[in-house]
Enzyme design. Sequence first.
Site, mmCIF file in Angstrom:
data_model
loop_
_atom_site.group_PDB
_atom_site.id
_atom_site.type_symbol
_atom_site.label_atom_id
_atom_site.label_comp_id
_atom_site.label_asym_id
_atom_site.label_seq_id
_atom_site.Cartn_x
_atom_site.Cartn_y
_atom_site.Cartn_z
ATOM 1 N N GLY B 54 -4.233 4.139 1.111
ATOM 2 C CA GLY B 54 -4.438 2.702 1.117
ATOM 3 C C GLY B 54 -3.156 1.967 1.445
ATOM 4 O O GLY B 54 -2.059 2.503 1.298
ATOM 5 N N SER B 55 -3.288 0.719 1.905
ATOM 6 C CA SER B 55 -2.114 -0.109 2.167
ATOM 7 C C SER B 55 -1.686 -0.792 0.875
ATOM 8 O O SER B 55 -2.378 -0.729 -0.140
ATOM 9 C CB SER B 55 -2.445 -1.142 3.244
ATOM 10 O OG SER B 55 -2.733 -0.497 4.459
ATOM 11 N N GLY B 56 -0.538 -1.443 0.926
ATOM 12 C CA GLY B 56 -0.033 -2.145 -0.242
ATOM 13 C C GLY B 56 1.035 -1.355 -0.985
ATOM 14 O O GLY B 56 1.557 -1.815 -1.991
ATOM 15 N N HIS B 57 1.336 -0.139 -0.469
ATOM 16 C CA HIS B 57 2.350 0.705 -1.091
ATOM 17 C C HIS B 57 3.611 0.779 -0.238
ATOM 18 O O HIS B 57 4.449 1.647 -0.452
ATOM 19 C CB HIS B 57 1.813 2.127 -1.291
ATOM 20 C CG HIS B 57 0.570 2.200 -2.117
ATOM 21 N ND1 HIS B 57 0.545 1.841 -3.444
ATOM 22 C CD2 HIS B 57 -0.693 2.583 -1.807
ATOM 23 C CE1 HIS B 57 -0.684 2.012 -3.919
ATOM 24 N NE2 HIS B 57 -1.449 2.455 -2.943
ATOM 25 N N ASP B 110 -9.822 9.406 -0.919
ATOM 26 C CA ASP B 110 -9.047 10.263 -0.009
ATOM 27 C C ASP B 110 -9.649 11.663 0.042
ATOM 28 O O ASP B 110 -9.752 12.261 1.113
ATOM 29 C CB ASP B 110 -7.587 10.347 -0.470
ATOM 30 C CG ASP B 110 -6.873 9.008 -0.346
ATOM 31 O OD1 ASP B 110 -7.251 8.213 0.523
ATOM 32 O OD2 ASP B 110 -5.939 8.765 -1.126
ATOM 33 N N HIS B 219 -1.988 1.707 -8.776
ATOM 34 C CA HIS B 219 -2.923 0.606 -8.514
ATOM 35 C C HIS B 219 -3.171 -0.129 -9.813
ATOM 36 O O HIS B 219 -4.154 -0.844 -9.953
ATOM 37 C CB HIS B 219 -4.253 1.136 -7.974
ATOM 38 C CG HIS B 219 -4.082 2.118 -6.860
ATOM 39 N ND1 HIS B 219 -3.954 3.464 -7.080
ATOM 40 C CD2 HIS B 219 -3.991 1.917 -5.530
ATOM 41 C CE1 HIS B 219 -3.790 4.070 -5.913
ATOM 42 N NE2 HIS B 219 -3.806 3.161 -4.968
#
Lengths: 213, 330
Positions: B54-57, B110, B219
């Site tokens: 996921g993005s945001g990391h 994932d 998260h």
Amino acid sequence: MQTLKNAAAGDIVLSMAGAIIDNGAYLSEIDGKIGDGDHGINMAKGFGLVADRIRGKELSLAEALETVGTVLMTEIGGSMGPLYGVMFTEFAGQILDVERINNKTFSRMLHAGLTGIQAIGSAKVGDKTLLDTLVPAIEAFDEATSEGRSFGEALELLVAAAEAGRDSTVNLIARIGRASRLGERSFGVLDAGATSCALILKELSQGTRERLQ
Amino acid sequence: MQRFVNNRDEVVEDTVKGFVKAHRDIVRLAENPRVVTAIERPKQGKVGVVTGGGSGHEPAFIGYTGRNMLDAVAIGELFSSPTAKSFHDAIREANGGNGVVVLYGNYAGDNMNVKMAMKLAAKDGIEVATVVANDDVCSAPAEEREKRRGVAGEIFMWKVGGAKASIGASLHEVRDAAQKAIDNCRSVGVGLGPCTLPAVGHPNFQIKPGTIEVGIGHHGEPGVRVEALKSASEVAKDMCQIVLDDHDLGSGTEVAVLVSGLGATPLNELYILFDTVEEEISRRGLSIHKAYVGNYFTSLEMVGATLTVMALDAELKALLDVEVRCATAL
């Protein structure tokens, strides 16, 4: 013998997309209590793409379901993309060459979707997932059919069982997915996947029932 | 919280566009706009190395694409797994004819998307091996290690796997090296403040002022306890204890250490933490071969930090020392 004409039933999926989009904020709100809060956003995005692709095209139910499967699989990631993607692809696969869908075909379609989900995920009934909606819904449909009830009646019982299954997730502890990290704290809240699954099954069943001949 | 956003539903697209423009000497966008690849196509015969998440990391995951590191990365929505198609496309981009290893975290989405991508890659005749990271100590007890989440230890896994592939190792050799790297990693996260998905608009979890959540996930997955916030040195000691007690390393072991901010913690505070981390590690008779302190694996604007310790042997040490060229300095 009640049957559904496959050829002109694609609009069932359009109603389904509308229901998911209308409930996007609600689904995210539920998800936010024990998950990321993006379930509604992702589902609404996916079904928005589906609606754009099928609107005004007079597709068969098989074609429309195939479109949902493809869009969810290729455009929506997360857990729900593959799970629902497989489910809809399997639904479509069972009715591709069927002119009129009867209760046996409908049951075969539901079972294929379930088998597809179980092949990629490892959840079981009671784990607080969409399976808590899907499994009892299929069982209720099959039971009604074996009792000799009509296709239409069996669809009504399917919806009732799906919604009861959805509600049963309130009193479950999540055992899979992000909510499972909460342990006991996941108790007392609806599962977002079980909730969207109930919406999907309701739209599919009602749309079918309205078109039975 | 005020943000630099154009359209909250297109945060990922805009991030990737800017990233590729900024680092066009290292990466490029694949045909699939949710896949970034190293500018140097995988050499014929080299084992491809792929991840995704996921993005945001950021800088994870895309920031580790480059020479001697990751060949291709699949990009998901914020905090959401990439599609099976994106993983599949990343595998195809990274394929140099000798197989592709996918090194990823242990999240439900994932796991499913990679599984489906492997099926698609098999139809292309591409052999795929996987390593699933599970370095986050607090996410499951030691006897259920396979249930633990992958967190910042993934960076060491990628660096070791990427280096092994760069020296011409076979698919199984690359997989085994990456597996050994993650087996030798332990991580812990602590949170001081929550993060918000822009499209959701409010945090999904709270950390009360004056408290710290120990064992928090990338998260905001809940930790093992919430307690009163103590001094940095007490927090660092606590983090070291969690990681090293689970690790059980003999005196004299060389380690690599990574302290990463979670997005909103200033760098100076990470150095304050590291000061005590170094003392604690030395006190246990371990020696630090390499240390990394900075924002390596974040969680939007979460306030907090993670600590990762990887035990080294001769092979891991040599692989960790292989020079890489990616957007994130390593």
